[in-house]
Design a protein around this motif. Structure first.
Motif, PDB file in Angstrom:
ATOM      1  N   VAL A  94      31.534  12.257   3.037  1.00 23.67           N
ATOM      2  CA  VAL A  94      32.725  11.820   2.313  1.00 23.67           C
ATOM      3  C   VAL A  94      33.371  13.072   1.733  1.00 23.67           C
ATOM      4  O   VAL A  94      33.085  13.489   0.609  1.00 23.67           O
ATOM      5  CB  VAL A  94      32.380  10.808   1.213  1.00 23.67           C
ATOM      6  N   SER A  95      34.240  13.685   2.535  1.00 25.45           N
ATOM      7  CA  SER A  95      34.898  14.919   2.118  1.00 25.45           C
ATOM      8  C   SER A  95      36.352  14.888   2.549  1.00 25.45           C
ATOM      9  O   SER A  95      36.758  14.058   3.376  1.00 25.45           O
ATOM     10  CB  SER A  95      34.183  16.137   2.728  1.00 25.45           C
TER      11      SER A  95
ATOM     12  N   GLU B  70      38.270  13.397   5.894  1.00 23.65           N
ATOM     13  CA  GLU B  70      37.456  12.463   6.676  1.00 23.65           C
ATOM     14  C   GLU B  70      38.184  11.126   6.867  1.00 23.65           C
ATOM     15  O   GLU B  70      38.961  10.687   6.027  1.00 23.65           O
ATOM     16  CB  GLU B  70      36.112  12.217   6.001  1.00 23.65           C
ATOM     17  N   LYS B  71      37.880  10.471   7.990  1.00 23.91           N
ATOM     18  CA  LYS B  71      38.381   9.135   8.306  1.00 23.91           C
ATOM     19  C   LYS B  71      37.160   8.232   8.442  1.00 23.91           C
ATOM     20  O   LYS B  71      36.299   8.491   9.286  1.00 23.91           O
ATOM     21  CB  LYS B  71      39.168   9.131   9.616  1.00 23.91           C
ATOM     22  N   LEU B  72      37.072   7.194   7.645  1.00 25.56           N
ATOM     23  CA  LEU B  72      35.862   6.372   7.675  1.00 25.56           C
ATOM     24  C   LEU B  72      36.182   4.904   7.481  1.00 25.56           C
ATOM     25  O   LEU B  72      37.260   4.535   7.014  1.00 25.56           O
ATOM     26  CB  LEU B  72      34.868   6.865   6.617  1.00 25.56           C
ATOM     27  N   TYR B  73      35.218   4.077   7.855  1.00 23.54           N
ATOM     28  CA  TYR B  73      35.352   2.635   7.642  1.00 23.54           C
ATOM     29  C   TYR B  73      34.010   2.046   7.239  1.00 23.54           C
ATOM     30  O   TYR B  73      32.945   2.635   7.475  1.00 23.54           O
ATOM     31  CB  TYR B  73      35.918   1.931   8.876  1.00 23.54           C
ATOM     32  N   TYR B  74      34.089   0.849   6.667  1.00 23.98           N
ATOM     33  CA  TYR B  74      32.905   0.173   6.140  1.00 23.98           C
ATOM     34  C   TYR B  74      33.108  -1.322   6.352  1.00 23.98           C
ATOM     35  O   TYR B  74      33.999  -1.927   5.769  1.00 23.98           O
ATOM     36  CB  TYR B  74      32.769   0.511   4.657  1.00 23.98           C
ATOM     37  N   VAL B  75      32.301  -1.923   7.254  1.00 21.49           N
ATOM     38  CA  VAL B  75      32.452  -3.339   7.604  1.00 21.49           C
ATOM     39  C   VAL B  75      31.550  -4.194   6.728  1.00 21.49           C
ATOM     40  O   VAL B  75      30.389  -3.853   6.484  1.00 21.49           O
ATOM     41  CB  VAL B  75      32.126  -3.568   9.091  1.00 21.49           C
TER      42      VAL B  75
ATOM     43  N   LEU C  37      32.091   5.797  -1.894  1.00 23.82           N
ATOM     44  CA  LEU C  37      32.829   7.047  -1.736  1.00 23.82           C
ATOM     45  C   LEU C  37      32.446   8.048  -2.823  1.00 23.82           C
ATOM     46  O   LEU C  37      32.214   9.230  -2.541  1.00 23.82           O
ATOM     47  CB  LEU C  37      34.339   6.785  -1.772  1.00 23.82           C
ATOM     48  N   LEU C  38      32.414   7.579  -4.045  1.00 22.40           N
ATOM     49  CA  LEU C  38      32.040   8.464  -5.158  1.00 22.40           C
ATOM     50  C   LEU C  38      30.628   9.011  -4.975  1.00 22.40           C
ATOM     51  O   LEU C  38      30.364  10.199  -5.211  1.00 22.40           O
ATOM     52  CB  LEU C  38      32.150   7.710  -6.486  1.00 22.40           C
TER      53      LEU C  38
END
Length: 460
Positions: A66-67, A70-75, A311-312
């Motif tokens: 998580v920087s 970045e491109k991220l997802y969470y299902v 994220l934190l």
């Protein structure tokens, strides 16, 4: 002194006289129609958007750092999903957030749905969300969902969408013998318990055989399931029609489930096409809005809060206070559709404060019903900020409310997110025949919604 035209506010048609913009809107909606045809349930919408996101470089939260950049997802349980572009600034300063829901009114099969009556086999249903029950009779239906067998095997179901597939059907009474039905109100003419779906009529072996048994044999042969497996299934009936252009000028889109997947698609694409932002930008697609945003996958769950906490934690700066600050300092567009003005039912609208097709994205300062009950009612300061963003990025927008005062009303998820102290306003596309099996939107409005959401995320 300003002229009368400069002083007065008049809604404009964004593509009027602008051929280049019209062509962009029409081209954009071809991708939208593919989405709306292939994402008729929340499970399908999550899977479809996840595939688009992955093709644009997004990775599962568990598989990346998580920087910044970045491109991220969470299902979440296959029915809601959180997408994020991590910005260079501190997360405690809040995120730019767009939230849409991907569930729509439909007919869910009961846990033990299969029965036979007078030589016809049926599925029993329980309708989901606010719909007019009479609209769901006498039209082709498709079946979507999952079945889990006793051994845990998952069976994906999608029947009725391909041209060679069978479809399903709910009967209605012929007008010749419908005197008593005519005397009932629209609300009562089709009782919920009579929304039974025809699924077959051939007996297993001979005229005395069971039609239900034959259906079970066919299902067992194709999917390896038994009647008991329906207990661990989630199956929904939706209209089998595909999206179509509406009108000689092809300016409108007719399709099932545009409330609220029209906003889900435009919100996600706005996020996908961003450059690396200063402020972390997020798109949240949630479930259960049509029945009160309840459950583990609805907005009333802590899924969004937990996502920000993740994220934190990934940044190494989690604390309860940091989480509270991040939530409080965030800004959100509740991207949900609005009721389009329909001249055929003009008595339900107050024309000056109604949303019109082809006039751009709609801002609803408040929703609710009777005295704004249940409404978020956005602060004037925040409305002014959003107005400036849209003006600076040449986004056509209009303001509206949900029908005349005391005529009913409705709600969205805006008030739920506002509980964190963040600023929220409803913004979405005007829809005709909302909650019907087939709804209508303007291609110009769909494109302006995409422009609006992109402008909101960029203006950090």
């Amino acid at each position: 002194m300003m002229t009368e035209k400069e002083l007065a506010y008049e809604r404009q048609i964004p593509i009027k006289g602008n051929e280049a913009l019209r062509l962009k809107a029409f081209e954009y909606c071809e991708g939208y129609k593919d989405f709306i045809d292939n994402a008729k349930t929340e499970r399908e919408a999550v899977e479809y958007t996840k595939n688009i996101a992955e093709s644009n470089g997004f990775l599962p939260l568990s598989a990346c750092s998580v920087s910044s950049g970045e491109k991220l997802y969470y299902v979440n349980n296959c029915k809601s999903v959180f997408y994020a572009r991590i910005g260079s600034g501190s997360l405690e300063n809040g995120v730019r957030l767009i939230v849409a829901h991907v569930d729509s009114p439909r007919l869910d099969l009961k846990q033990l749905p299969l029965f036979e009556s007078s030589g016809i086999s049926y599925f029993k249903t329980h309708y989901y969300g606010g719909l007019k029950k009479y609209q769901w009779t006498a039209l082709p239906l498709s079946l979507h969902g999952v079945i889990y067998k006793a051994d845990g095997e998952k069976i994906d179901i999608c029947i009725g969408e391909d041209d060679d597939d069978p479809v399903f059907y709910i009967t209605d009474l012929m007008p010749h013998i419908a005197k008593d039905q005519y005397d009932k109100t629209l609300r009562d003419a089709i009782p919920g318990e009579t929304l039974n779906i025809v699924n077959g009529s051939v007996p297993f072996d001979d005229e005395k055989g069971s039609v239900k048994h034959n259906i079970l044999c066919l299902l067992n042969e194709k999917y390896g399931i038994t009647e008991r497996d329906f207990i661990t299934a989630e199956l929904s009936a939706t209209p089998a029609q595909r999206s179509r252009d509406v009108g000689f000028d092809r300016s409108l889109v007719g399709a099932y489930g545009q409330d609220d997947r029209v906003c889900a698609y435009t919100s996600l694409l706005a996020l996908l096409e961003m450059e690396a932002p200063k402020r972390t930008s997020c798109c949240l697609l949630v479930d259960k809005e049509e029945i009160g945003s309840v459950g583990a996958t609805g907005m009333q769950s802590r899924f969004f809060e937990n996502s920000v906490a993740e994220l934190l934690d990934g940044m190494g700066c989690y604390s309860e206070l940091a989480l509270r600050r991040a939530l409080r300092n965030s800004s959100m567009l509740s991207s949900d559709v609005s009721a389009g003005y329909d001249p055929a039912y003009a008595e339900a609208f107050e024309k000056k404060n109604a949303a019109y097709l082809g006039r751009g994205i709609v801002l609803n300062k408040f929703t609710g019903a009777r005295g704004k009950s249940g409404s978020n009612d956005a602060n004037a300061e925040y409305v002014a900020r959003v107005r400036r963003i849209f003006d600076d990025h040449d986004v056509a927008f209009q303001t509206a409310e949900l029908g005349k005062v005391d005529f009913g009303g409705g709600g969205t998820i805006a008030y739920i997110a506002a509980l964190y102290g963040m600023e929220v306003i409803d913004s979405g596309v005007a829809v005709l025949s909302m909650h019907a099996p087939w709804e209508v939107t303007s291609k110009a409005d769909v494109y302006e919604a995409y422009k609006a959401y992109k402008a909101f995320l960029l203006d950090a």
